[in-house]
Scaffold this motif. Sequence first.
Motif, mmCIF file in Angstrom:
data_model
loop_
_atom_site.group_PDB
_atom_site.id
_atom_site.type_symbol
_atom_site.label_atom_id
_atom_site.label_comp_id
_atom_site.label_asym_id
_atom_site.label_seq_id
_atom_site.Cartn_x
_atom_site.Cartn_y
_atom_site.Cartn_z
ATOM 1 N N ALA A 1 43.629 4.965 -11.881
ATOM 2 C CA ALA A 1 43.077 4.899 -10.531
ATOM 3 C C ALA A 1 44.141 5.124 -9.461
ATOM 4 N N ALA A 2 45.382 4.776 -9.789
ATOM 5 C CA ALA A 2 46.473 4.905 -8.810
ATOM 6 C C ALA A 2 47.129 6.272 -8.819
ATOM 7 N N ILE A 3 46.810 7.110 -9.805
ATOM 8 C CA ILE A 3 47.429 8.434 -9.885
ATOM 9 C C ILE A 3 46.841 9.351 -8.822
ATOM 10 N N ARG A 4 47.683 9.907 -8.008
ATOM 11 C CA ARG A 4 47.248 10.820 -6.947
ATOM 12 C C ARG A 4 47.612 12.257 -7.269
ATOM 13 N N GLY B 1 43.762 0.739 -14.207
ATOM 14 C CA GLY B 1 44.470 0.608 -12.941
ATOM 15 C C GLY B 1 45.478 1.722 -12.717
ATOM 16 N N THR B 2 46.169 2.109 -13.800
ATOM 17 C CA THR B 2 47.150 3.190 -13.683
ATOM 18 C C THR B 2 46.481 4.508 -13.346
ATOM 19 N N PRO C 1 54.712 4.523 -13.111
ATOM 20 C CA PRO C 1 55.434 4.017 -11.932
ATOM 21 C C PRO C 1 56.844 4.585 -11.783
ATOM 22 N N HIS D 1 38.293 6.918 -14.326
ATOM 23 C CA HIS D 1 39.019 6.030 -13.418
ATOM 24 C C HIS D 1 40.000 6.820 -12.548
ATOM 25 N N ALA D 2 40.466 7.964 -13.046
ATOM 26 C CA ALA D 2 41.389 8.796 -12.267
ATOM 27 C C ALA D 2 40.611 9.547 -11.200
ATOM 28 N N ASP E 1 47.517 -1.491 -18.487
ATOM 29 C CA ASP E 1 46.345 -1.440 -17.607
ATOM 30 C C ASP E 1 46.031 0.015 -17.335
ATOM 31 N N ALA F 1 56.101 9.024 -11.265
ATOM 32 C CA ALA F 1 54.992 9.569 -10.491
ATOM 33 C C ALA F 1 55.436 10.551 -9.402
ATOM 34 N N ARG F 2 56.540 10.267 -8.714
ATOM 35 C CA ARG F 2 56.965 11.120 -7.597
ATOM 36 C C ARG F 2 57.453 12.485 -8.064
#
Length: 404
Positions: A334-337, A331-332, A242, A362-363, A328, A245-246
């Motif tokens: 899965a949220a990585i773009r 969840g982490t 979090p 999950h990624a 998690d 990531a950017r």
Amino acid sequence: MTPNPRSPRSSHPVLRAAGGVVLALCGVLLLLRGVIGFGPDAPQGTGPHLLAVALMVVGAAAILGAVLLGRTARAAMVAVVVSLGVLTVGLGAGVATALAPCSFPAASRSGLTTDDTQATGSAPAPSGVFRATDGTRLAYYAFVPAHPVASLVFSHGSGANSAAGYLPLARELDREYGIATYLVDLRGHGASGGPRGDTPSVAQLQRDEQTAVDGVRRALPGLPVFVGGHSAGAGVVLNSVPRIAREVAGYVFVAPDFGLHSGTELATDASNFATVCQRPLVAATVTDGLLDAHAPAVGFAYTAAQITDAHLVDRYTADMAIGQNPADAAGTLAAIRRPVGVWVGADDEVFAAARVVAYAGHAPYVTTEIVPGATHLGVLDTVASDIGPWVDRVAQTGNASGTR
């Protein structure tokens, strides 16, 4: 007129006593919750701290109300005093239990298959240091080619350091693939500062990761930055997503630790490589780091020779262990773009390779590979030939497949 024996002042003593007990109990719980709000692992900032103060004030008022209610009836007073006494004794016993030290067995042999790369006697001095937000020195080894195509910030595994098996990986990525590789010693490890195997808070490890990423971006502006780690080092990165990531073009995970609840660990746990004492972990979690955050909670089966020769750390405090365990991972991921690369040895002694690969799914943008014949540490000796081309493809095209 005959007085009513059931006057308002003397009626319902049982209800008054029950009300006093409930008020006292609620007051103590609110007061404790407010105090915990100032723990090092609690949410920081003006808002959370104002809420903690409000809880403490309401809790103290409730306890005072219970005492005042008890003054109107002897039974109520006795009930309030007894309940407060029981709570005090219970909390004291709980604190004493939480603070009892853990014992760890002495390691007669390593829980992992090791090789000569574990020795650090001939290792060079670190290239430099980043300054953490609290001023602690974070040492790093930089391998930077003349014309780099990308940079990689990489974290070592549990109890290790950058010079204990990771330098050959960085050298090959530099020389053969043009990837500027920065190996960073976590605080409390290797050449970095801080108490061995400890961190001031769980969040500080994440801030350290951000410090390293920002430092590399400043040193090599304009290059895509990749971030990764080996084993528990991958756990630190996942917990830091979090924050970073950017700024990140992709993630590189080698034999990653996806956390205690991922189901990827082998039942043998690498011949009991890690011995976990749950008591301080629970205490630190429940109290947001007020209790047992800096008490030893995990012991590693490093031998005395390994600790001396490779400067390994064989004990982790509760906060250091929690900070490296992904809260998690599913969840982490899965949220990585961004593209994620995962490599694990077929003969890994800690994690089941097939389970690691399945969990990595999950990624949404993931590349996985099981490296034949590689162990948990041995994978570091051969995986550069897989990581290098993958990073180059992502850096050039923006995705793992090499297609736009």
